[in-house]
Design an enzyme around this catalytic site. Structure first.
Site, short mmCIF file in Angstrom:
data_model
loop_
_atom_site.label_atom_id
_atom_site.label_comp_id
_atom_site.label_asym_id
_atom_site.label_seq_id
_atom_site.Cartn_x
_atom_site.Cartn_y
_atom_site.Cartn_z
N HIS A 82 0.82 -1.23 0.00
CA HIS A 82 0.00 0.00 0.00
C HIS A 82 0.85 1.27 0.00
O HIS A 82 0.30 2.36 -0.10
CB HIS A 82 -1.00 -0.02 1.17
CG HIS A 82 -0.43 0.31 2.51
ND1 HIS A 82 0.03 -0.65 3.39
CD2 HIS A 82 -0.22 1.49 3.12
CE1 HIS A 82 0.47 -0.05 4.49
NE2 HIS A 82 0.33 1.24 4.35
N SER A 125 4.43 2.24 8.13
CA SER A 125 4.12 1.22 7.13
C SER A 125 5.31 0.92 6.24
O SER A 125 6.05 1.83 5.86
CB SER A 125 2.98 1.69 6.23
OG SER A 125 1.77 1.47 6.86
N ASP A 163 0.19 -7.58 1.31
CA ASP A 163 0.67 -6.20 1.44
C ASP A 163 2.19 -6.13 1.43
O ASP A 163 2.83 -5.88 2.46
CB ASP A 163 0.09 -5.56 2.71
CG ASP A 163 0.25 -4.05 2.73
OD1 ASP A 163 0.59 -3.48 1.67
OD2 ASP A 163 0.05 -3.45 3.81
N1 ARG Z 1 -0.98 1.98 7.61
C1 ARG Z 1 -0.01 2.66 8.39
C2 ARG Z 1 0.98 3.37 7.50
O1 ARG Z 1 0.69 3.53 6.33
C3 ARG Z 1 0.60 1.77 9.44
C4 ARG Z 1 -0.31 1.67 10.60
C5 ARG Z 1 0.11 0.71 11.63
N2 ARG Z 1 -0.85 0.80 12.67
C6 ARG Z 1 -0.78 0.15 13.82
N3 ARG Z 1 -1.67 0.39 14.73
N4 ARG Z 1 0.19 -0.73 14.04
O2 ARG Z 1 1.97 3.92 7.94
#
Ligand code: ARG
Length: 258
Positions: free
Chosen positions: A68, A205, A115
């Site tokens: 993503h 992420s 992912d």
């Molecule tokens: N989707 C997030 C990003 O793009 C990462 C989130 C991780 N969240 C968590 N509660 N561990 O950076």
């Protein structure tokens, strides 16, 4: 990513000699307390990507990140990589650019698995690479890191790499929690980990979850993927389970060279 107030509370609990949390051991606790900001050189394969994600150097010219975090598969010169430093503003930073990206074929969105993505760089970086775990992990404490937010409500990214130790949350428990939020986990493709005192957050992420290999070396077991908020009670962070995708990732790395 590492929530400071919560860390302080954890410090106090540990100093009082009580278990910080079921399943955590002394080493893990020390990791969090002693290592809020990663010392230079501790995670030499951890990299920052310009779209605001993390990644790891898995070959001198290949970065592994989350699916993503990228737009898709194809030529791409838009991703800038900062490597070899804890402090992104350090003059010792090595930089490179993407030339090509391969994203997991089945990727739809982060909650549905698959992912991961690999990025070929325009030049090899002279830094150590990290190995990918072959075996699935069931329990234990693992280290996560990133330059992302240190609180759910923060609007800032960090200049320095932060790391924390997080406990694995069993698939069933994690799936039951997320079912309440109407998200169905993909247990073979995802790993859950975290607590109310340690978690990853927005901006982390693509970065790694690592453990120790047989010879004490770091081995990457997961990729930061998503979560409901950050460090919320009952909602652990969700990570791409690398043991499942290792063959596909190795294959993609080979195709990146063509
Ligand atoms: N989707 C997030 C990003 O793009 C990462 C989130 C991780 N969240 C968590 N509660 N561990 O950076």
């Amino acid at each position: 990513m590492v929530r400071k107030a919560a860390l302080l509370a954890l410090t106090v609990v540990v100093l009082l000699g009580q278990p910080a949390e079921a399943g955590s051991d002394r080493r893990a606790a020390r990791d969090v307390i002693g290592g809020l900001v990663a010392p230079q050189g501790m995670f030499p394969w951890a990299v920052r990507l310009s779209m605001g994600c993390g990644g790891t150097l898995i070959e001198p010219r290949v970065v592994l990140t989350a699916g993503h975090c990228v737009d898709g598969t194809g030529q791409s010169d838009s991703i800038r990589v900062t490597a070899g430093v804890t402090d992104l503003k350090s003059r010792r930073a090595q930089t490179a650019r993407s030339v090509r990206v391969i994203r997991a074929e089945g990727f739809i969105d982060e909650t549905r698995g698959d992912d991961w993505a690999v990025v070929r760089l325009d030049r090899p970086l002279r830094l150590p690479t990290v190995a990918l775990a072959k075996d699935a992990i069931g329990a234990g404490q693992f280290v996560v890191m990133g330059w992302g937010q240190t609180r759910e409500a923060s609007i800032e990214q960090e200049e320095r790499l932060h790391y924390a130790s997080v406990p694995i949350v069993p698939d069933e428990k994690c799936a039951a929690a997320y079912q309440k939020a109407a998200v169905a986990l993909v247990p073979d493709e995802q790993l859950c980990a975290g607590s109310t005192t340690a978690d990853t957050c927005q901006g982390d992420s693509g970065g790694p979850m690592v453990g120790h290999g047989r010879h004490g070396e770091w081995v990457q077991v997961g990729i930061v993927s998503w979560g409901l908020g950050c460090a919320r009670d009952g909602f652990p962070g969700v990570y791409t389970q690398l043991s499942t995708f290792r063959p596909a990732i190795k294959d993609a790395v080979r195709r990146l060279r063509l």
